[in-house]
Structures are given as structure tokens and as C-alpha cells.
Write an enzyme that holds these catalytic residues in place. Structure first.
Site, PDB file in Angstrom:
ATOM      1  N   GLN A 238      71.759  26.741  67.099  1.00 19.46           N
ATOM      2  CA  GLN A 238      72.919  25.720  65.960  1.00 19.46           C
ATOM      3  C   GLN A 238      71.592  25.394  64.733  1.00 19.46           C
ATOM      4  O   GLN A 238      71.446  23.537  65.371  1.00 19.46           O
ATOM      5  CB  GLN A 238      74.093  25.316  66.523  1.00 19.46           C
ATOM      6  CG  GLN A 238      74.782  25.496  64.897  1.00 19.46           C
ATOM      7  CD  GLN A 238      75.500  26.430  64.202  1.00 19.46           C
ATOM      8  OE1 GLN A 238      75.208  27.350  65.103  1.00 19.46           O
ATOM      9  NE2 GLN A 238      75.619  26.549  63.045  1.00 19.46           N
TER      10      GLN A 238
ATOM     11  N   ASP B  63      68.984  35.028  66.730  1.00 21.38           N
ATOM     12  CA  ASP B  63      69.566  34.661  64.752  1.00 21.38           C
ATOM     13  C   ASP B  63      68.148  35.567  64.654  1.00 21.38           C
ATOM     14  O   ASP B  63      68.422  35.421  63.036  1.00 21.38           O
ATOM     15  CB  ASP B  63      69.280  33.004  65.117  1.00 21.38           C
ATOM     16  CG  ASP B  63      69.933  32.514  65.254  1.00 21.38           C
ATOM     17  OD1 ASP B  63      71.769  32.832  64.051  1.00 21.38           O
ATOM     18  OD2 ASP B  63      70.785  31.119  65.288  1.00 21.38           O
TER      19      ASP B  63
ATOM     20  N   LYS C 228      81.861  31.166  67.420  1.00 16.59           N
ATOM     21  CA  LYS C 228      80.701  32.340  68.175  1.00 16.59           C
ATOM     22  C   LYS C 228      81.590  32.122  69.629  1.00 16.59           C
ATOM     23  O   LYS C 228      81.323  33.184  70.176  1.00 16.59           O
ATOM     24  CB  LYS C 228      78.939  31.736  68.301  1.00 16.59           C
ATOM     25  CG  LYS C 228      78.822  31.098  66.433  1.00 16.59           C
ATOM     26  CD  LYS C 228      77.481  31.135  66.586  1.00 16.59           C
ATOM     27  CE  LYS C 228      76.857  31.094  64.955  1.00 16.59           C
ATOM     28  NZ  LYS C 228      76.030  30.391  64.365  1.00 16.59           N
TER      29      LYS C 228
HETATM   30  N1  GUN Z   1      74.014  26.907  60.676  1.00 15.85           N
HETATM   31  C1  GUN Z   1      73.932  27.803  59.354  1.00 15.85           C
HETATM   32  N2  GUN Z   1      73.466  29.446  59.641  1.00 15.85           N
HETATM   33  C2  GUN Z   1      73.333  29.075  61.150  1.00 15.85           C
HETATM   34  C3  GUN Z   1      73.152  30.813  61.713  1.00 15.85           C
HETATM   35  O1  GUN Z   1      73.395  32.049  60.988  1.00 15.85           O
HETATM   36  N3  GUN Z   1      72.530  30.628  62.759  1.00 15.85           N
HETATM   37  C4  GUN Z   1      72.366  29.420  63.246  1.00 15.85           C
HETATM   38  N4  GUN Z   1      71.665  29.654  64.698  1.00 15.85           N
HETATM   39  N5  GUN Z   1      72.731  28.216  62.943  1.00 15.85           N
HETATM   40  C5  GUN Z   1      73.358  28.206  61.688  1.00 15.85           C
END
Ligand code: GUN
Length: 280
Positions: free
Chosen positions: A96, A119, A52
């Protein structure tokens, strides 16, 4: 069988976002900013966060990595998010998941203001999606819809089956498909005769988290198969679908890697830009 190229599609999207990010910086005199909070040392999460941050760099979004130790307290985590919520240079906040088990994720996520919730996990954004009033939508299901749209795969009146009922993928995926006029069934670990339900699908979305869950006998001839899984099979990355087994039966399929994964990251960048443009 046609391969849905998520890697190329995501690269095309990032190119467009790069121009938008540059225009934003120029117009407002500050870059778009995304804060990424990683708590603990889950190796998969560390890889996702790195990807990311790398993607942010590529499109000209400023990223702020906030890495807390696995034994961080609830209070420390909440305070970290609260500080970011008040920071005007941060337009988007991402925590995350999954978090270490001792932390109450929902109380930490609740500290993210809806405007900075890139998100789409906040109560407000989930509520808007459920009502069919789109706020910010979770990145992975949004990426799937973008692939369907760009490959001109029709959804209206089609039978869609989603395997998985998570808050991050399965549930928002089902909402989006309903919004796109599909007839949607959500399956999960307690579903009886999963194979028979899946065989009904014109569009089959696998978001299970277990390799080779979807096998050829579960797929209708000519179906569209979207593989959301990211699993490690002896070090090798693989999805939830037995790709080799089903590929000759389907009309379209996403590979792993190079399918949905890069789209998730592209949608995160897009959500961050959208959030920044709404905050100025
Ligand atoms: N963990 C797995 N997929 C995601 C996601 O799309 N966003 C976040 N914040 N954590 C994740």
C-alpha cells in the site's frame, strides 16, 4: 445527467469473481491468495487496506495482512516482500502506498515479481502497457475503463483530458485511453489555463487529490466526467469535482463515494485472480 454507479457495477463484478475464485480453489486445492503489506499508520491507507481485505473475504480470496511499524527499516520491508514473493500460497502482492518518507518505495516494489504484481506498478507491467501489450494494469485506471465499457461510452476519436500525472492513476489512465483510440491530453499542476484545456474534453478524468478542482466553467456541455479523487472535506468524503456545480451540464458523471473507488477494489480482486490463474 446519468449517474455512473460504480458501487453496483463493482458488486456485479465481485459476484462473477466469487464464482471464479471458488472454481480455482476446487480445481487446484488451494485458495487464491493476496498479500497486503501496510507500512506505518497513514489513516487513509489503513481504511483502504481494510476495504481490500474485506472484499477478499467476500469473494473467497485468502488475504494475508502484513503490517509493519512506521519506523520499519528498508531491509525489513524488502525482506518481507521477498518472503511473500517466494510463498506459493501468495499469488498477488500489494504494497500500500504511500510509504513512510524514509523508505525507498521503488526498491521495495522491485522485490515484487511481475507475475505477482497485482497493482501493475512493476517496470515490466508499466512497460507492457506503454507498448500497448497489456500485462497487469493499475487497478484505478483499469476500473475507469471498465466503467466506460459497461456504460457503452465511446472513446474512439474522442478528446480525453486527464488531470494528474501520477504513476498510480494519471499516466496509466492516459496510456489506456490512447489504447482505446482517444485523443489524450494530460494536465498537471504546471498546466497553463487548465480550464480551457478541460473545456475541450469529451471525457474528463480528474485525478488531482484536491476537492472541487473541477468546476462548471471547466466542463463542456454533455461531457463525461470521471472523478477519481477521494478527499475528506471536514470528515465528509468528496471527490475532485464540484459535483453539484457540474452535474446538470454533463452526460455522465461518477459520484464520490460510490463511483471509481469500489471499482479499484474490484479490479484488484480481478487482477489477483488473473495472476493466480497464470501461476498454476
Ligand atoms: N495508494 C493509493 N492507491 C493505491 C493503489 O491503487 N495501490 C496501492 N498499492 N497503493 C495505493
Amino acid at each position: 445527467m446519468k449517474l455512473i454507479d460504480g458501487k453496483q457495477t463493482a458488486a456485479d463484478i465481485r459476484a462473477g469473481l466469487k464464482a471464479r475464485a471458488a472454481a480455482f480453489s476446487c480445481k487446484y486445492g488451494l485458495p487464491v491468495g493476496l498479500a497486503v503489506v501496510l507500512i506505518g499508520d497513514d489513516p487513509a491507507s489503513a481504511v483502504y487496506v481494510r476495504n481490500k481485505i474485506k472484499a477478499c473475504e467476500e469473494v473467497g480470496i485468502r488475504s494475508f495482512a502484513h503490517i509493519l511499524p512506521a519506523d520499519a527499516t528498508q531491509e525489513t520491508a524488502e525482506n518481507e516482500v521477498r518472503r511473500l514473493a517466494e510463498d506459493a500460497s501468495v499469488h498477488g502482492i500489494l504494497v500500500q502506498l504511500p510509504l513512510p518518507a524514509h523508505l525507498a518505495a521503488s526498491r521495495i516494489l522491485a522485490r515484487i515479481p511481475a507475475a505477482k504484481d497485482v497493482d501493475g506498478f512493476s517496470v515490466e507491467n508499466v512497460g507492457l502497457l506503454a507498448k500497448g501489450e497489456r500485462g497487469t494494469v493499475a487497478c484505478t485506471p483499469l476500473g475507469v475503463m471498465e466503467l466506460l465499457r459497461r456504460y457503452r461510452i465511446p472513446t474512439a476519436g474522442k478528446r480525453a483530458v486527464v488531470i494528474g500525472r501520477s504513476n498510480t492513476v494519471g499516466k496509466p489512465m492516459a496510456m489506456l485511453l490512447i489504447g482505446a483510440d482517444a485523443t489524450v491530453t494530460v494536465c498537471h499542476s504546471k498546466t497553463q489555463d487548465l480550464a480551457a484545456v478541460c473545456r475541450q474534453a469529451d471525457i474528463l478524468v480528474a485525478a488531482v487529490g484536491r476537492p472541487k478542482t473541477v468546476t462548471a466553467d471547466m466542463v463542456k456541455e454533455g461531457a463525461v466526467v470521471i472523478d477519481v479523487g477521494i478527499n475528506r472535506d471536514g470528515g465528509k468524503l468528496c471527490g475532485d469535482v464540484d459535483f453539484e456545480g457540474v452535474k446538470d451540464k454533463v452526460s455522465y458523471i461518477t459520484p464520490v463515494p460510490g463511483g471509481v473507488g469500489p471499482m479499484t477494489v474490484a479490479m484488484l480482486l480481478q487482477n489477483t485472480l488473473d495472476a493466480a490463474e497464470r501461476q498454476v
